[in-house]
Scaffold this active site. Structure first.
Site, PDB file in Angstrom:
ATOM      1  N   CYS A 111      -6.011  -2.858   2.349  1.00 32.69           N
ATOM      2  CA  CYS A 111      -5.991  -2.799   3.815  1.00 32.69           C
ATOM      3  C   CYS A 111      -7.294  -3.289   4.445  1.00 32.69           C
ATOM      4  O   CYS A 111      -7.654  -4.451   4.379  1.00 32.69           O
ATOM      5  CB  CYS A 111      -5.651  -1.370   4.251  1.00 32.69           C
ATOM      6  SG  CYS A 111      -5.389  -1.165   6.026  1.00 32.69           S
TER       7      CYS A 111
ATOM      8  N   LYS B  53      -9.827   2.527  -3.528  1.00 33.17           N
ATOM      9  CA  LYS B  53     -10.356   1.952  -2.293  1.00 33.17           C
ATOM     10  C   LYS B  53     -11.737   2.502  -1.979  1.00 33.17           C
ATOM     11  O   LYS B  53     -11.982   3.705  -2.044  1.00 33.17           O
ATOM     12  CB  LYS B  53      -9.392   2.248  -1.130  1.00 33.17           C
ATOM     13  CG  LYS B  53      -9.751   1.554   0.174  1.00 33.17           C
ATOM     14  CD  LYS B  53      -8.717   1.836   1.256  1.00 33.17           C
ATOM     15  CE  LYS B  53      -9.057   1.086   2.539  1.00 33.17           C
ATOM     16  NZ  LYS B  53      -8.106   1.399   3.629  1.00 33.17           N
TER      17      LYS B  53
ATOM     18  N   GLU C  81       0.834  -1.201   0.000  1.00 29.43           N
ATOM     19  CA  GLU C  81       0.000   0.000   0.000  1.00 29.43           C
ATOM     20  C   GLU C  81       0.870   1.253   0.000  1.00 29.43           C
ATOM     21  O   GLU C  81       1.799   1.377   0.798  1.00 29.43           O
ATOM     22  CB  GLU C  81      -0.920  -0.012   1.235  1.00 29.43           C
ATOM     23  CG  GLU C  81      -1.877   1.155   1.297  1.00 29.43           C
ATOM     24  CD  GLU C  81      -2.767   1.108   2.525  1.00 29.43           C
ATOM     25  OE1 GLU C  81      -3.738   1.885   2.570  1.00 29.43           O
ATOM     26  OE2 GLU C  81      -2.503   0.302   3.440  1.00 29.43           O
TER      27      GLU C  81
END
Length: 515
Positions: free
Chosen positions: A392, A340, A279
């Protein structure tokens, strides 16, 4: 219940002794943390539930909210207080304020259990039988509520502990909530069996025990079923764990050093099928990283794809303006960018931003102004494979992962768990990723900044991993999967509908006491 029985006497003692009952509930909640990684004592799940029921079954309905809150307090104080590290160490927040915020966070999460127990009391009233029958349904519905209300905190579900437990075979059928349902049912059945034995109802006690234990004996066989089909052709991968200190992650003075680190680590792997950086491995928006992306393109082999986390900055029709997004990009023999969707409160966006910005350092974390990406995004393309990425926190949403995995060959998740230091948080996160692989019957490749970088097979088993806090490269093989598991087809709805049916059935009928 017989008032002269040992169980009844213990019930009465715990319900009347306020402090003893409270301590028991907090301990019971804390026991659930021990079921997860790194402890993995999954068998404590039903024990915890039985302890909770020992205190709560005889309680007046008006006291059940407090009982649920104390249970949640024990769970989240031991299982989620690692947020203190990100608030204090990386949020530049004074220790007293960080402690206060952590306490408020834990107390707030515990309200979900309080609300579920309050609802339980309203439905079950004072009937012990009704309470036992309803409890598994109420617990699962409470977990589901926690998964989406106020963006959700889909963490510490009891079922997650069974990545290595005997109920793992239920994951591709019912998902994590189905496993949780059977754990809570087992705990309720254990309490019920003890109660029936004291009532000398041995036949009914035996039937209850068999019904509760049967899935524990049968589900290991389910885990040998292959719900999806794996390709015979292996995909070689290399995942780089740069171990970049969190304190310099967004410091412009260390930008070049970070890029050079990942380029150097990749030097021997440019011809690998799939290369994974974690990430925000490129801590620079894509509109400013053109030279870096071009350099990577030139270095990559003809049949190689590099997938990396990178912030995105540009105009968003959804937001009607320019915005930042936490993103992941495919470079080389592949294409696509994923934005995301499930953002972390305070870490990636600040609720009530106009009021909180500037109050303390924690509300001004670097890159905490991201916007969520749109729903229904296409998977990334990599060497002809459809790769479904999750960034995540997203991998913790079971239904989100299951529905988005349709048509994918391989799952991939990137993260930067450096925010949580040397705590149990990153290990819990890895276990959640393992449950997602189990639920979808797909390999999952996990790339992180400082651990735990790992490869997980279609049965949720870790086939390779890197140590925490080491700069290293993980190499190995993954296999594309085709087909859907039953859970991917239905999501959690069958379990939720079953819970709702139990609620309606038990509420609408007058259940006589067991005598």
């Amino acid at each position: 219940m017989s008032h002269d029985s040992t169980l009844s006497a213990l019930n009465t003692h715990l319900s009347r002794n306020r402090w003893l009952g409270a301590i028991t509930l907090v301990v019971a909640g804390a026991l659930q943390t021990l079921t997860f990684s790194p402890f993995n004592w999954w068998w404590l799940g039903p024990v915890s539930i039985a302890l909770i029921l020992l205190v709560t079954v005889p309680l007046p309905s008006r006291k059940l909210f407090r009982a649920g809150w104390l249970t949640g307090l024990g769970l989240f104080a031991t299982g989620a207080s690692w947020v203190y590290i990100s608030i204090s160490k990386y949020g530049n927040t004074p220790i007293p304020v960080a402690v206060l915020l952590t306490v408020l966070f834990v107390m707030g999460l515990a309200l979900f259990h309080g609300l579920a127990f309050w609802f339980w009391g309203k439905l079950a009233k004072s009937s012990p039988v009704r309470r036992l029958i309803l409890f598994p349904a109420i617990w699962v519905l409470g977990d589901w509520l926690r998964s989406w209300l106020l963006t959700g905190f889909p963490w510490l579900y009891l079922g997650t502990a069974h990545t290595d437990g005997p109920l793992a075979g239920l994951a591709p059928l019912t998902g994590v909530h189905g496993i949780t349902f059977w754990i809570t049912l087992t705990g309720a059945a254990a309490y019920g069996v003890a109660w029936l034995l004291f009532q000398r109802r041995k036949t009914l006690a035996a039937v209850t025990a068999v019904v509760a234990i049967l899935p524990w004996l049968a589900t290991p066989a389910l885990n040998r079923i292959h719900w999806t089909k794996l390709s015979d052709q292996p995909i070689q991968f290399a995942a780089m764990q740069g171990n970049i200190p969190q304190l310099i992650k967004w410091d412009p003075e260390f930008l070049k050093q970070q890029i050079v680190t990942y380029l150097t680590m990749t030097e021997d792997y440019w011809d690998t099928d799939l290369i994974l950086w974690p990430e925000t491995a490129i801590p620079l928006p894509q509109d400013q990283a053109g030279a870096i992306i071009e350099h990577i393109n030139k270095k990559l082999g003809k049949n190689s794809t590099l997938i990396t986390g990178i912030p995105w900055y540009g105009f968003s029709e959804q937001r009607e303006g320019f915005t930042y997004r936490n993103s992941i990009m495919a470079i080389g023999n592949g294409e696509g960018m994923y934005y995301k969707q499930k953002l972390v409160p305070f870490g990636e966006y600040v609720p009530l931003e106009g009021l909180l910005r500037g109050l303390i350092g924690f509300f001004d974390l670097p890159m905490s102004s991201f916007s969520p990406g749109p729903a229904y995004q296409k998977p990334l393309e990599a060497n002809g494979l459809k790769v479904r990425p999750f960034i995540c926190y997203e991998v913790a949403y079971p239904d989100f992962v299951a529905s988005n995995s349709w048509g994918s060959d391989l799952l991939l998740t990137i993260s930067n768990d450096g925010w949580f230091g040397d705590s149990i948080g990153p290990l819990q996160h890895l276990q959640i990723a393992r449950m997602s692989a189990l639920e979808t019957g797909r390999y999952m490749l996990r790339g992180t900044n400082n651990g735990v970088t790992a490869v997980i097979d279609n049965k949720g088993r870790i086939t390779g991993r890197l140590p925490h806090f080491e700069r290293a490269t993980l190499t190995g093989k993954v296999y594309a999967a085709s087909g859907n598991t039953p859970y991917m087809e239905t999501g959690s709805w069958p379990v939720l509908i079953l819970a709702a049916i139990l609620v309606v059935f038990v509420r609408e009928r007058d259940i006589p006491p067991v005598r």
